[in-house]
Design a protein around this motif. Structure first.
Motif: not given
Length: 766
Positions: A96-115
């Motif tokens: 289930e979606p809990v948090v959305a991370v928005l970034a300049r590109d998909a790779r950055t958003a994915e790295e931040a989401a892992a944190l």
């Protein structure tokens, strides 16, 4: 009509020039990635986003509480307003979606989401639909809050202390009394697993705030009108301030129906003031929506002459954590759950049930492949017990045209009889089959099923004749690969009298195209087609009026052919362009007409399911399979698969054939290998590396047979066939396996392990 016109988008697709929403980019766009729940049922005790916010390039990290600031009531859903835009207070399934991370590109958003660190306090969970109906089962929702999107679900009211979202009931005659008086009573229980839609284009949406403060969402959606309705409701905006746009879809099959990502990308765009794109991976698409797992118990009473006199069906639909359109699937598949048979006494209970699994919703067939699997396996098992030929047994009990369906609706334009006879002919059923010798055995099987089109629903269309005599169609149907744009162009050309290549069909856009319930349930050819034909005929009438003034002759003396108006009896001929020029003196202006089509509907009695008009039309489809089974390994080879479908009238025969075989290929995969597996709510088949969709070399030789019994109120006699090829594939193959080996199969998919186990249980070779 009746010609296999080339698909108008075919060249653009095969040369890679078609634009999909998945390929779109908007200046200033942020890429979103979602942090998902790792537990099946829990209270959220904390969310730590500081490390994610500190990553360079991250623009925002958004939680459910942030969403609540812009959406006071952030819950959506077409049947129940039960799904939060992002999890609030609780999570109800793994993924289930809990948090959305928005970034300049998909790779950055994915790295931040892992944190992002989310902490939980786990709660008891339930995963089986039958167990979820028990009085002491853990509750997925404390309160059920029905939505008001559909007229046939408006009777639902809020409820507590239950996991049953909807229970559909059908009662006809006295089933218990009939069972007591009959010499043969059979009961069998069948199951199907959750299934992934697996469209090649995953679910994707881009949201932005318009200059006037409204919302613009580009989405790979199958029903823009319903999405606009829900987004406008969520944001408390006039519908006119919400624009949903789409283009060709890279597949859908029901995965892209109703709101999915649109509320989230819109909320993120409002919060950040920037366009936001969220494109799911295939693994995430699997977690967003599935086809219902089901448990279906069928009991039938048969008299001494082999006539089915009574049938009771109990169905449990595993709807997962959020209802989506599951209650409507439960209702619409429930009304045909007794099969295409003439039975005096029928009892059906069909339940939509919440569990702690990913949500389930619409998928090609809308529940009919599951119920057909049950009642057509049941039919063969009864025929075998009674010593009757499976086709003859079906002939004896078939519900024919003019008969009364279990709902009380008279079947006027169905083709059950023709479909079954064409199947028997194509399968050469009267010719003996060599069963083989040694470990490899051969058998054949059949199945037949029927489906009611989703009713009630509405579609509109706008047709415009341009000043040069070409036509434009503002059509709300979304072309998900089925060729609807081609058929709508054919219908318009036929109604207007235009030659090929003079009609252009626009993509669905809620600012320019009319309302449509959605591209779903094989409804577009019938519903939108009727609206297109009516609008085109209205344009034609106005064109003839203008031509009558130009030529100074009565309208009744005029006819149209190939883009020209002609005076009957050898009089002058003028082009459409000349007529249009005569109106204003120059090549300018246009003739525009709109039409809206809503078929008749009689709401069923809530206690009995009885209705004089339960559906706008009915689909009939059958399948036959010729198989070889290695009794030492359980490996099944399908040598031949025959698919028969009633098209009403085949407007474009090649498109009809490919729809029938395309549906059959999908159901073939779900029959032989496809299955979403879970271990305590955790998916063990995440993505195409684990979930086994058949490849082109796995698909058996296939033949599609079109039956034409014109639908009297369809456009030029047509009805939809997008799902017809799916109905009977699974039982036909299982029936053939039993014919070859005696294996009694009651669960899908028919893996080698499952087949071998059934062979051994039947006393066959080990």
């Amino acid at each position: 009509m009746g010609q296999s016109a080339t698909r108008i988008e075919g060249r653009a697709k095969t040369t890679g020039r078609v634009s999909y929403v998945h390929n779109m980019s908007v200046p200033g766009m942020l890429e979103a990635r979602v942090v998902r729940s790792l537990v099946a049922h829990a209270t959220i005790t904390g969310i730590d986003v500081e490390a994610a916010r500190a990553v360079p390039g991250v623009h925002a990290v958004i939680t459910g509480e942030d969403i609540r600031k812009v959406l006071p009531h952030p819950y959506f859903g077409p049947a129940f307003h039960d799904q939060p835009v992002l999890a609030l207070d609780k999570v109800r399934f793994i993924g289930e979606p809990v948090v959305a991370v928005l970034a300049r590109d998909a790779r950055t958003a994915e790295e931040a989401a892992a944190l992002v660190d989310v902490s939980y306090e786990e709660l008891p969970a339930v995963f089986d639909a039958v167990e979820a109906c028990a009085p002491d089962a853990p509750l997925v929702h404390d309160e059920l809050r029905p939505g008001g999107t559909f007229a046939d679900l408006k009777h639902l009211s809020g409820r507590r202390a239950t996991n049953v979202a909807l229970e559909y009931r059908l009662r006809r005659g006295d089933v218990d009394a009939a069972f007591a008086a009959l010499p043969h009573v059979f009961t069998h229980t069948f199951t199907t697993p959750a299934i992934a839609h697996a469209p090649l284009e995953p679910v994707v949406a881009i949201g932005r705030v318009a200059d006037d403060g409204g919302l613009i969402i580009d989405s790979a959606t199958q029903n823009p009108s319903i999405v606009r309705l829900e987004v406008a409701r969520l944001f408390e905006l006039p519908e006119a301030m919400v624009q949903i746009r789409t283009t060709f879809l890279g597949g859908g099959f029901g995965a892209k129906l109703y709101p999915k990502l649109e509320p989230l990308v819109a909320a993120c765009a409002v919060i950040t003031g920037r366009p936001v794109r969220l494109a799911l991976s295939m693994e995430e698409t699997f977690l967003t929506i599935t086809r219902h797992a089901s448990t279906i118990r069928v009991t039938s009473g048969v008299d001494a002459d082999g006539v089915i006199r009574a049938r009771k069906v109990e169905a449990w639909w595993n709807g997962g954590a959020y209802a989506d359109i599951g209650p409507r699937v439960t209702q619409k598949s429930g009304l045909t759950a007794a099969g295409p048979y003439d039975i005096d006494n029928v009892w059906i209970d069909s339940r939509a049930v919440y569990t702690n699994l990913p949500p389930a919703g619409a998928m090609r067939g809308f529940g009919v492949p599951q119920v057909a699997w049950a009642y057509e396996r049941h039919t063969d098992l009864m025929a075998r017990e009674l010593g009757m030929d499976p086709v003859d047994f079906r002939r004896r009990n078939l519900l024919r045209r003019g008969g009364v369906h279990h709902t009380g609706t008279v079947l006027q334009d169905t083709a059950n009889e023709e479909v079954l006879e064409e199947l028997a002919r194509a399968m050469e059923w009267d010719r003996p089959l060599d069963p083989g010798s040694g470990p490899v055995r051969r058998g054949r099987g059949v199945g037949i099923a029927m489906k009611a089109v989703v009713t009630p629903s509405t579609s509109g269309a706008v047709v415009r004749l341009n000043a040069d005599g070409s036509a434009s169609v503002m059509c709300p149907t979304v072309d998900v690969g089925q060729g609807s744009a081609t058929v709508m162009a054919q219908l318009t050309a036929e109604a207007l009298g235009l030659p090929d290549g003079r009609v252009r069909v626009s993509h669905a856009d809620t600012d320019t195209t009319p309302y449509d319930t959605g591209t779903l349930g094989s409804r577009s050819t019938f519903h939108v087609g009727n609206a297109v034909v009516a609008a085109a005929r209205a344009v034609r009438a106005r064109l003839l009026e203008a031509a009558a003034q130009m030529l100074d002759v009565p309208v009744d003396d005029l006819d149209i052919h190939a883009g020209e108006v002609l005076v009957r009896g050898g009089g002058p001929r003028v082009s459409f362009r000349d007529v249009m020029v005569s109106r204003l003196g120059i090549q300018a202006g246009h003739i525009t007409e709109a039409s809206e089509f809503t078929p008749d509907y009689d709401p069923p009695n809530l206690d009995t399911g009885q209705s004089e008009r339960a559906a706008a039309f009915w689909m009939s489809g059958a399948a036959g399979a010729d198989v070889e089974v290695d009794t030492e390994t359980g490996r099944v080879t399908v040598n031949r698969l025959v698919i028969v479908g009633d098209a009403g009238r085949a407007l474009n025969p090649e498109l009809v054939r490919t729809q029938l075989t395309g549906g059959a290929v999908m159901q073939f995969g779900m029959t032989m290998s496809e299955e979403l597996r879970y271990d305590e709510g955790q998916s063990t088949s995440p993505g195409l590396g684990f979930y086994k969709v058949p490849g082109i070399l796995d698909v058996p030789p296939m033949e599609a047979v079109i039956v034409e019994v014109p639908q009297r109120d369809g456009p030029y006699g047509a009805k939809g066939v997008g799902e017809t090829g799916t109905f009977a594939v699974s039982p036909a193959i299982a029936n053939a396996i039993q014919d070859a080996t005696g294996a009694d199969l009651t669960a899908l998919p028919l893996t080698a392990e499952r087949v071998l186990s059934a062979i051994r249980a039947a006393g066959g070779s080990s």
